[in-house]
Design a protein around this motif. Structure first.
Motif, PDB file in Angstrom:
ATOM      1  N   LYS A  57       0.834  -1.209   0.000  1.00  0.00           N
ATOM      2  CA  LYS A  57       0.000   0.000   0.000  1.00  0.00           C
ATOM      3  C   LYS A  57       0.868   1.258   0.000  1.00  0.00           C
ATOM      4  N   ALA A  58       1.911   1.267   0.825  1.00  0.00           N
ATOM      5  CA  ALA A  58       2.811   2.420   0.883  1.00  0.00           C
ATOM      6  C   ALA A  58       3.556   2.588  -0.443  1.00  0.00           C
ATOM      7  N   PHE A  73      -6.645  -5.954  -4.364  1.00  0.00           N
ATOM      8  CA  PHE A  73      -5.765  -4.962  -3.749  1.00  0.00           C
ATOM      9  C   PHE A  73      -5.901  -3.618  -4.459  1.00  0.00           C
ATOM     10  N   TYR A  74      -5.812  -3.616  -5.781  1.00  0.00           N
ATOM     11  CA  TYR A  74      -5.906  -2.363  -6.524  1.00  0.00           C
ATOM     12  C   TYR A  74      -7.297  -1.738  -6.411  1.00  0.00           C
ATOM     13  N   GLY A  83      -8.693   2.210  -4.949  1.00  0.00           N
ATOM     14  CA  GLY A  83      -9.372   3.160  -5.818  1.00  0.00           C
ATOM     15  C   GLY A  83      -9.150   2.974  -7.308  1.00  0.00           C
ATOM     16  N   TRP A  84      -8.512   1.900  -7.698  1.00  0.00           N
ATOM     17  CA  TRP A  84      -8.295   1.628  -9.110  1.00  0.00           C
ATOM     18  C   TRP A  84      -9.546   0.990  -9.706  1.00  0.00           C
ATOM     19  N   TYR A 135      -5.380  -7.669 -16.070  1.00  0.00           N
ATOM     20  CA  TYR A 135      -6.568  -6.835 -16.139  1.00  0.00           C
ATOM     21  C   TYR A 135      -6.160  -5.373 -16.207  1.00  0.00           C
ATOM     22  N   PRO A 136      -6.472  -4.684 -17.320  1.00  0.00           N
ATOM     23  CA  PRO A 136      -6.156  -3.268 -17.403  1.00  0.00           C
ATOM     24  C   PRO A 136      -6.952  -2.497 -16.342  1.00  0.00           C
ATOM     25  N   MET A 137      -6.260  -1.576 -15.652  1.00  0.00           N
ATOM     26  CA  MET A 137      -6.906  -0.762 -14.622  1.00  0.00           C
ATOM     27  C   MET A 137      -6.404   0.666 -14.759  1.00  0.00           C
ATOM     28  N   ARG A 138      -7.201   1.597 -14.229  1.00  0.00           N
ATOM     29  CA  ARG A 138      -6.823   3.007 -14.271  1.00  0.00           C
ATOM     30  C   ARG A 138      -7.283   3.688 -12.987  1.00  0.00           C
ATOM     31  N   LYS A 139      -6.681   4.830 -12.714  1.00  0.00           N
ATOM     32  CA  LYS A 139      -7.064   5.602 -11.538  1.00  0.00           C
ATOM     33  C   LYS A 139      -6.763   7.067 -11.793  1.00  0.00           C
TER      34      LYS A 139
END
Length: 159
Positions: free
Chosen positions: A99-100, A128-129, A133-134, A149-153
């Motif tokens: 997380k850090a 986890f992502y 907030g992802w 898995y494509p992810m964005r934030k």
């Protein structure tokens, strides 16, 4: 317990290689399914020579997270706005290290001028992502040895 995140240096390479290979081998079984061929392909560039190239790559910003003075996680962002690495040692899992490190990687993307971050999550890391907030950003990718898995934030200074 003390977590310190800093830029990786070449002297970190042996420990980084061990963290990457152990994380993939032990924590990502859902993804590689103990398939020796998939595991070998995924870890091929995680050797000390491969990690040294990663650290030396000018298009990457590579970080290590130390837990009580020992390297416990490895992460990297690239200059296109993507998180390319975020792995934790099995012994450091669920101790706040990932997380850090993720927060630091997000802040690095902001410093590079990106308002949105992108990554490709393993099945193991999806939850986890999401908890950080992802959001999922399209169908499961099939271009890698281990599908992701494509992810964005959308990034903010506070994380």
């Amino acid at each position: 317990m003390s977590i310190n995140i800093r830029r990786a240096i070449l002297a970190d390479v042996p420990a980084m290689s061990r963290v990457l290979i152990d994380s993939i081998t032990e924590l990502c079984v859902t993804d590689h399914r103990d398939d020796e061929k998939a595991l070998a392909a995924w870890t091929a560039n995680k050797s000390e020579a491969g990690v040294a190239k990663t650290v030396a790559n000018p298009d990457l910003r590579v970080f290590v997270a130390e837990l009580d003075g020992e390297i416990a996680a490895v992460g990297a962002v690239d200059t296109s706005g993507k998180i390319g690495l975020n792995y934790v040692a099995p012994t450091a899992r669920f101790r706040g290290v990932s997380k850090a490190l993720l927060h630091r990687l997000e802040q690095e993307l902001l410093a590079l001028g990106f308002a949105e971050g992108n990554l490709e999550a393993t099945e193991t890391a999806r939850r986890f992502y999401r908890s950080a907030g992802w959001l999922e950003n399209g169908p499961r990718a099939t271009s890698r040895t281990v599908n992701g898995y494509p992810m964005r934030k959308l990034l903010t200074a506070s994380g």
